[in-house]
Motif scaffolding. Structure first.
Motif, mmCIF file in Angstrom:
data_model
loop_
_atom_site.group_PDB
_atom_site.id
_atom_site.type_symbol
_atom_site.label_atom_id
_atom_site.label_comp_id
_atom_site.label_asym_id
_atom_site.label_seq_id
_atom_site.Cartn_x
_atom_site.Cartn_y
_atom_site.Cartn_z
ATOM 1 N N ARG A 42 0.831 -1.213 0.000
ATOM 2 C CA ARG A 42 0.000 0.000 0.000
ATOM 3 C C ARG A 42 0.864 1.261 0.000
ATOM 4 O O ARG A 42 0.583 2.217 -0.714
ATOM 5 C CB ARG A 42 -0.924 0.005 1.202
ATOM 6 C CG ARG A 42 -2.054 -0.979 1.118
ATOM 7 C CD ARG A 42 -2.965 -0.857 2.341
ATOM 8 N NE ARG A 42 -3.933 -1.911 2.361
ATOM 9 C CZ ARG A 42 -4.033 -2.831 3.319
ATOM 10 N NH1 ARG A 42 -3.213 -2.820 4.358
ATOM 11 N NH2 ARG A 42 -4.951 -3.761 3.258
ATOM 12 N N GLU B 12 -13.391 -8.443 -6.112
ATOM 13 C CA GLU B 12 -12.590 -7.433 -5.418
ATOM 14 C C GLU B 12 -11.997 -6.401 -6.371
ATOM 15 O O GLU B 12 -11.332 -5.462 -5.943
ATOM 16 C CB GLU B 12 -11.476 -8.102 -4.604
ATOM 17 C CG GLU B 12 -11.987 -8.932 -3.451
ATOM 18 C CD GLU B 12 -12.721 -8.111 -2.399
ATOM 19 O OE1 GLU B 12 -12.311 -6.973 -2.118
ATOM 20 O OE2 GLU B 12 -13.722 -8.612 -1.855
ATOM 21 N N GLY B 13 -12.213 -6.597 -7.677
ATOM 22 C CA GLY B 13 -11.709 -5.631 -8.657
ATOM 23 C C GLY B 13 -10.358 -5.984 -9.241
ATOM 24 O O GLY B 13 -9.719 -5.148 -9.891
ATOM 25 N N LYS C 142 -5.800 -0.640 -4.991
ATOM 26 C CA LYS C 142 -6.325 0.180 -6.088
ATOM 27 C C LYS C 142 -6.706 1.585 -5.600
ATOM 28 O O LYS C 142 -6.560 2.554 -6.335
ATOM 29 C CB LYS C 142 -7.504 -0.510 -6.758
ATOM 30 C CG LYS C 142 -7.066 -1.667 -7.625
ATOM 31 C CD LYS C 142 -8.234 -2.228 -8.425
ATOM 32 C CE LYS C 142 -7.699 -3.056 -9.555
ATOM 33 N NZ LYS C 142 -8.108 -2.632 -10.861
ATOM 34 N N ALA C 143 -7.152 1.683 -4.363
ATOM 35 C CA ALA C 143 -7.483 3.003 -3.807
ATOM 36 C C ALA C 143 -6.218 3.840 -3.599
ATOM 37 O O ALA C 143 -6.259 5.067 -3.713
ATOM 38 C CB ALA C 143 -8.236 2.848 -2.486
ATOM 39 N N ALA C 144 -5.108 3.183 -3.314
ATOM 40 C CA ALA C 144 -3.842 3.892 -3.098
ATOM 41 C C ALA C 144 -3.292 4.477 -4.385
ATOM 42 O O ALA C 144 -2.552 5.468 -4.354
ATOM 43 C CB ALA C 144 -2.815 2.954 -2.466
ATOM 44 N N HIS D 19 2.848 5.007 -7.759
ATOM 45 C CA HIS D 19 1.795 4.939 -8.787
ATOM 46 C C HIS D 19 2.219 4.083 -9.983
ATOM 47 O O HIS D 19 2.309 4.580 -11.108
ATOM 48 C CB HIS D 19 1.378 6.337 -9.237
ATOM 49 C CG HIS D 19 0.687 7.102 -8.170
ATOM 50 N ND1 HIS D 19 -0.666 7.017 -7.951
ATOM 51 C CD2 HIS D 19 1.169 7.951 -7.231
ATOM 52 C CE1 HIS D 19 -0.988 7.782 -6.931
ATOM 53 N NE2 HIS D 19 0.104 8.362 -6.472
ATOM 54 N N ARG E 92 -8.739 -4.024 -3.255
ATOM 55 C CA ARG E 92 -9.433 -2.726 -3.238
ATOM 56 C C ARG E 92 -8.574 -1.625 -2.620
ATOM 57 O O ARG E 92 -8.527 -0.503 -3.126
ATOM 58 C CB ARG E 92 -10.758 -2.831 -2.499
ATOM 59 C CG ARG E 92 -11.802 -3.609 -3.257
ATOM 60 C CD ARG E 92 -13.140 -3.590 -2.504
ATOM 61 N NE ARG E 92 -14.024 -4.611 -3.005
ATOM 62 C CZ ARG E 92 -14.887 -4.417 -3.997
ATOM 63 N NH1 ARG E 92 -14.959 -3.259 -4.582
ATOM 64 N NH2 ARG E 92 -15.674 -5.401 -4.395
ATOM 65 N N SER E 93 -7.908 -1.925 -1.506
ATOM 66 C CA SER E 93 -7.110 -0.892 -0.850
ATOM 67 C C SER E 93 -5.878 -0.533 -1.679
ATOM 68 O O SER E 93 -5.447 0.626 -1.683
ATOM 69 C CB SER E 93 -6.711 -1.308 0.567
ATOM 70 O OG SER E 93 -5.867 -2.432 0.551
ATOM 71 N N LYS F 122 1.146 3.754 -3.291
ATOM 72 C CA LYS F 122 0.710 5.146 -3.145
ATOM 73 C C LYS F 122 1.825 6.115 -3.542
ATOM 74 O O LYS F 122 1.582 7.135 -4.176
ATOM 75 C CB LYS F 122 0.274 5.410 -1.699
ATOM 76 C CG LYS F 122 -0.315 6.780 -1.507
ATOM 77 C CD LYS F 122 -0.887 6.947 -0.120
ATOM 78 C CE LYS F 122 -1.563 8.301 -0.008
ATOM 79 N NZ LYS F 122 -2.262 8.450 1.255
ATOM 80 N N PRO G 263 -5.221 5.018 -7.961
ATOM 81 C CA PRO G 263 -6.291 4.818 -8.935
ATOM 82 C C PRO G 263 -5.734 4.574 -10.345
ATOM 83 O O PRO G 263 -4.784 5.225 -10.770
ATOM 84 C CB PRO G 263 -7.073 6.128 -8.860
ATOM 85 C CG PRO G 263 -6.821 6.618 -7.463
ATOM 86 C CD PRO G 263 -5.395 6.230 -7.180
#
Length: 125
Positions: free
Chosen positions: A43, A99-100, A73-75, A50, A70-71, A47, A77
């Motif tokens: 993560r 979960e994407g 991918k959130a870190a 990228h 998910r987390s 972040k 986009p």
């Protein structure tokens, strides 16, 4: 010339991670920019860096990689996430999709197949 696909490898086993990283030294289309050994470390580096693609081991010291999709991918986009695992069944594939996640690569596959999967999810069109 297109820029190389930037990859973060999330793998806690040194032997496997070092082999993958060495293989990618001869793959101009993709570059392993760093390695993480846990979900939490993943993560943080995702972040910060990228990347285009995260290659995420299913079983890590701090949890199930599928549950971290998910987390991650959130870190960052737009990042694609490929899960690696020794074996998978229909339920595993369904969980990755739910979960994407962007795909699955079995550890029994060869490294060329991993490269192909990375390039595919980095340029889905």
């Amino acid at each position: 010339m297109n820029a190389a696909v930037r990859v973060v490898l999330v793998e806690d086993h040194d032997l496997l991670a070092e082999a993958v990283q060495a293989w990618f030294e001869d793959v101009p289309e993709a570059d392993v920019v760093t390695r993480a050994r846990s979900i939490e470390e993943a993560r943080v580096v995702v972040k910060r860096l990228h990347p285009d693609v995260v290659v995420l081991d299913r079983r890590l010291p701090d949890g199930d990689g599928i549950g971290a999709i998910r987390s991650i991918k959130a870190a960052a986009p737009g990042v694609a996430v490929l899960v690696t695992t020794a074996s998978a069944d229909h339920d595993t594939v369904a969980r990755i999709d739910a979960e994407g996640g962007d795909g699955l690569v079995l550890k029994s596959n060869n490294l060329d197949e991993l490269v192909t999967a990375i390039l595919r999810v980095a340029s889905p069109e």
